[in-house]
Design a protein around this motif. Sequence first.
Motif, PDB file in Angstrom:
ATOM      1  N   GLU A 117       5.505  -9.169  -6.163  1.00 13.24           N
ATOM      2  CA  GLU A 117       6.072  -9.091  -4.853  1.00 13.24           C
ATOM      3  C   GLU A 117       4.727  -9.491  -3.536  1.00 13.24           C
ATOM      4  O   GLU A 117       4.726 -10.829  -2.164  1.00 13.24           O
ATOM      5  N   ILE A 118       3.329  -9.405  -3.810  1.00 15.30           N
ATOM      6  CA  ILE A 118       2.293  -9.925  -3.236  1.00 15.30           C
ATOM      7  C   ILE A 118       1.385 -10.202  -3.672  1.00 15.30           C
ATOM      8  O   ILE A 118       0.558  -9.385  -4.585  1.00 15.30           O
ATOM      9  N   GLU A 119       1.194 -11.607  -4.013  1.00 18.91           N
ATOM     10  CA  GLU A 119       0.213 -12.442  -5.704  1.00 18.91           C
ATOM     11  C   GLU A 119      -1.234 -11.624  -5.219  1.00 18.91           C
ATOM     12  O   GLU A 119      -2.604 -12.339  -5.836  1.00 18.91           O
ATOM     13  N   ASP A 120      -1.686 -11.532  -4.031  1.00 17.19           N
ATOM     14  CA  ASP A 120      -2.834 -11.487  -3.173  1.00 17.19           C
ATOM     15  C   ASP A 120      -3.388 -10.400  -3.886  1.00 17.19           C
ATOM     16  O   ASP A 120      -3.110  -8.977  -2.593  1.00 17.19           O
ATOM     17  N   THR A 121      -4.315  -9.922  -4.649  1.00 14.08           N
ATOM     18  CA  THR A 121      -4.232  -8.396  -5.062  1.00 14.08           C
ATOM     19  C   THR A 121      -5.346  -7.687  -3.908  1.00 14.08           C
ATOM     20  O   THR A 121      -5.179  -6.899  -2.679  1.00 14.08           O
ATOM     21  N   ASN A 122      -6.391  -8.482  -3.407  1.00 11.90           N
ATOM     22  CA  ASN A 122      -7.307  -8.452  -2.573  1.00 11.90           C
ATOM     23  C   ASN A 122      -6.564  -8.200  -1.222  1.00 11.90           C
ATOM     24  O   ASN A 122      -7.495  -7.262  -0.421  1.00 11.90           O
ATOM     25  N   ALA A 123      -6.216  -8.964  -0.594  1.00 18.31           N
ATOM     26  CA  ALA A 123      -5.097  -9.107   0.281  1.00 18.31           C
ATOM     27  C   ALA A 123      -5.154  -8.342   0.125  1.00 18.31           C
ATOM     28  O   ALA A 123      -4.738  -7.054   2.213  1.00 18.31           O
ATOM     29  N   ASN A 124      -3.747  -7.544   0.010  1.00 20.94           N
ATOM     30  CA  ASN A 124      -2.786  -6.335  -0.116  1.00 20.94           C
ATOM     31  C   ASN A 124      -3.942  -5.132   0.056  1.00 20.94           C
ATOM     32  O   ASN A 124      -3.173  -4.169   0.035  1.00 20.94           O
ATOM     33  N   THR A 125      -4.874  -5.358  -0.889  1.00 16.21           N
ATOM     34  CA  THR A 125      -5.971  -3.979  -1.001  1.00 16.21           C
ATOM     35  C   THR A 125      -6.223  -3.336   0.467  1.00 16.21           C
ATOM     36  O   THR A 125      -6.626  -2.710   1.119  1.00 16.21           O
ATOM     37  N   PHE A 126      -6.508  -5.287   1.428  1.00 18.40           N
ATOM     38  CA  PHE A 126      -7.403  -4.981   2.421  1.00 18.40           C
ATOM     39  C   PHE A 126      -6.070  -4.432   3.315  1.00 18.40           C
ATOM     40  O   PHE A 126      -6.244  -3.451   4.068  1.00 18.40           O
ATOM     41  N   GLY A 127      -4.858  -4.904   3.322  1.00 20.38           N
ATOM     42  CA  GLY A 127      -3.891  -4.044   4.230  1.00 20.38           C
ATOM     43  C   GLY A 127      -3.793  -3.011   4.644  1.00 20.38           C
ATOM     44  O   GLY A 127      -3.410  -1.970   5.080  1.00 20.38           O
ATOM     45  N   ILE A 128      -3.507  -1.625   2.325  1.00 16.13           N
ATOM     46  CA  ILE A 128      -3.349  -1.210   2.433  1.00 16.13           C
ATOM     47  C   ILE A 128      -4.741  -0.023   3.411  1.00 16.13           C
ATOM     48  O   ILE A 128      -4.741   0.870   3.320  1.00 16.13           O
ATOM     49  N   ILE A 129      -5.939  -0.089   3.177  1.00 10.83           N
ATOM     50  CA  ILE A 129      -7.189   0.424   3.357  1.00 10.83           C
ATOM     51  C   ILE A 129      -6.932   0.074   4.739  1.00 10.83           C
ATOM     52  O   ILE A 129      -6.741   1.695   5.481  1.00 10.83           O
ATOM     53  N   VAL A 130      -6.959  -0.668   5.532  1.00 10.54           N
ATOM     54  CA  VAL A 130      -6.902  -0.960   6.944  1.00 10.54           C
ATOM     55  C   VAL A 130      -5.944  -0.079   7.287  1.00 10.54           C
ATOM     56  O   VAL A 130      -5.934   0.899   8.654  1.00 10.54           O
ATOM     57  N   GLY A 131      -4.702  -0.548   6.461  1.00 12.72           N
ATOM     58  CA  GLY A 131      -3.242   0.844   7.332  1.00 12.72           C
ATOM     59  C   GLY A 131      -3.530   1.922   7.263  1.00 12.72           C
ATOM     60  O   GLY A 131      -3.079   2.430   8.106  1.00 12.72           O
ATOM     61  N   CYS A 132      -4.091   2.517   6.452  1.00 12.38           N
ATOM     62  CA  CYS A 132      -4.852   4.352   5.903  1.00 12.38           C
ATOM     63  C   CYS A 132      -5.698   3.920   7.396  1.00 12.38           C
ATOM     64  O   CYS A 132      -4.936   5.509   7.690  1.00 12.38           O
ATOM     65  N   VAL A 133      -6.825   3.671   7.190  1.00 10.58           N
ATOM     66  CA  VAL A 133      -7.788   3.978   8.550  1.00 10.58           C
ATOM     67  C   VAL A 133      -7.061   3.982  10.114  1.00 10.58           C
ATOM     68  O   VAL A 133      -7.196   4.953  10.324  1.00 10.58           O
ATOM     69  N   TYR A 134      -5.882   2.666   9.773  1.00 11.28           N
ATOM     70  CA  TYR A 134      -5.120   2.963  11.284  1.00 11.28           C
ATOM     71  C   TYR A 134      -4.097   4.119  11.529  1.00 11.28           C
ATOM     72  O   TYR A 134      -4.322   4.656  11.868  1.00 11.28           O
ATOM     73  N   SER A 135      -3.458   4.663  10.009  1.00  9.42           N
ATOM     74  CA  SER A 135      -2.871   5.372  10.660  1.00  9.42           C
ATOM     75  C   SER A 135      -3.832   6.794  10.158  1.00  9.42           C
ATOM     76  O   SER A 135      -3.900   7.526  12.212  1.00  9.42           O
ATOM     77  N   GLY A 136      -4.752   7.388   9.988  1.00 12.46           N
ATOM     78  CA  GLY A 136      -5.721   8.398  10.716  1.00 12.46           C
ATOM     79  C   GLY A 136      -6.001   8.484  11.973  1.00 12.46           C
ATOM     80  O   GLY A 136      -6.194   9.188  13.149  1.00 12.46           O
ATOM     81  N   PHE A 137      -6.544   7.077  12.489  1.00 13.68           N
ATOM     82  CA  PHE A 137      -6.974   6.515  14.079  1.00 13.68           C
ATOM     83  C   PHE A 137      -5.500   7.011  14.784  1.00 13.68           C
ATOM     84  O   PHE A 137      -5.759   8.040  15.830  1.00 13.68           O
ATOM     85  N   LEU A 138      -4.264   6.944  14.644  1.00 12.60           N
ATOM     86  CA  LEU A 138      -3.310   7.764  14.758  1.00 12.60           C
ATOM     87  C   LEU A 138      -3.444   8.511  14.624  1.00 12.60           C
ATOM     88  O   LEU A 138      -2.557   9.887  15.993  1.00 12.60           O
ATOM     89  N   GLN A 139      -3.529   9.702  13.702  1.00 11.83           N
ATOM     90  CA  GLN A 139      -3.340  11.071  13.774  1.00 11.83           C
ATOM     91  C   GLN A 139      -4.586  11.248  14.851  1.00 11.83           C
ATOM     92  O   GLN A 139      -4.391  12.917  14.721  1.00 11.83           O
ATOM     93  N   ALA A 140      -5.260  10.831  14.478  1.00 10.45           N
ATOM     94  CA  ALA A 140      -6.523  11.992  15.311  1.00 10.45           C
ATOM     95  C   ALA A 140      -6.273  12.413  16.842  1.00 10.45           C
ATOM     96  O   ALA A 140      -6.284  13.093  17.510  1.00 10.45           O
ATOM     97  N   TYR A 141      -5.514  11.084  17.508  1.00  8.80           N
ATOM     98  CA  TYR A 141      -4.672  11.151  18.779  1.00  8.80           C
ATOM     99  C   TYR A 141      -4.224  11.826  18.600  1.00  8.80           C
ATOM    100  O   TYR A 141      -3.266  12.979  19.473  1.00  8.80           O
ATOM    101  N   GLN A 142      -2.529  11.953  17.380  1.00 10.50           N
ATOM    102  CA  GLN A 142      -1.939  13.053  17.544  1.00 10.50           C
ATOM    103  C   GLN A 142      -2.142  15.029  17.276  1.00 10.50           C
ATOM    104  O   GLN A 142      -1.629  15.044  18.249  1.00 10.50           O
TER     105      GLN A 142
END
Length: 93
Positions: free
Chosen positions: A34-59
Amino acid sequence: MIPPATKKFIDSLIDYYISEAASYKQLAKTYYEEIEDTNANTFGIIVGCVYSGFLQAYQNQKQKPSLEDTQEFTRMIKLRAAQIKRSILDAKT
């Protein structure tokens, strides 16, 4: 402004995901068709996980991050983006 304890938490999340980049790169490879750029996809997953943690800290504090907090979060990620990227490129999978 992001509270100092939350900043420290975000930095620790970034450190964690950097240390586990190989695992997240393996996960990203699952979506190669689906997404041929594994490195960019990995970066997106990592940033998404960190962002989720950021939102959870506020929640957890029964708050919502302001626009300024979200912009500051983005700056924190940008400051560490090269480090995140390097961990992904160096990841053995």
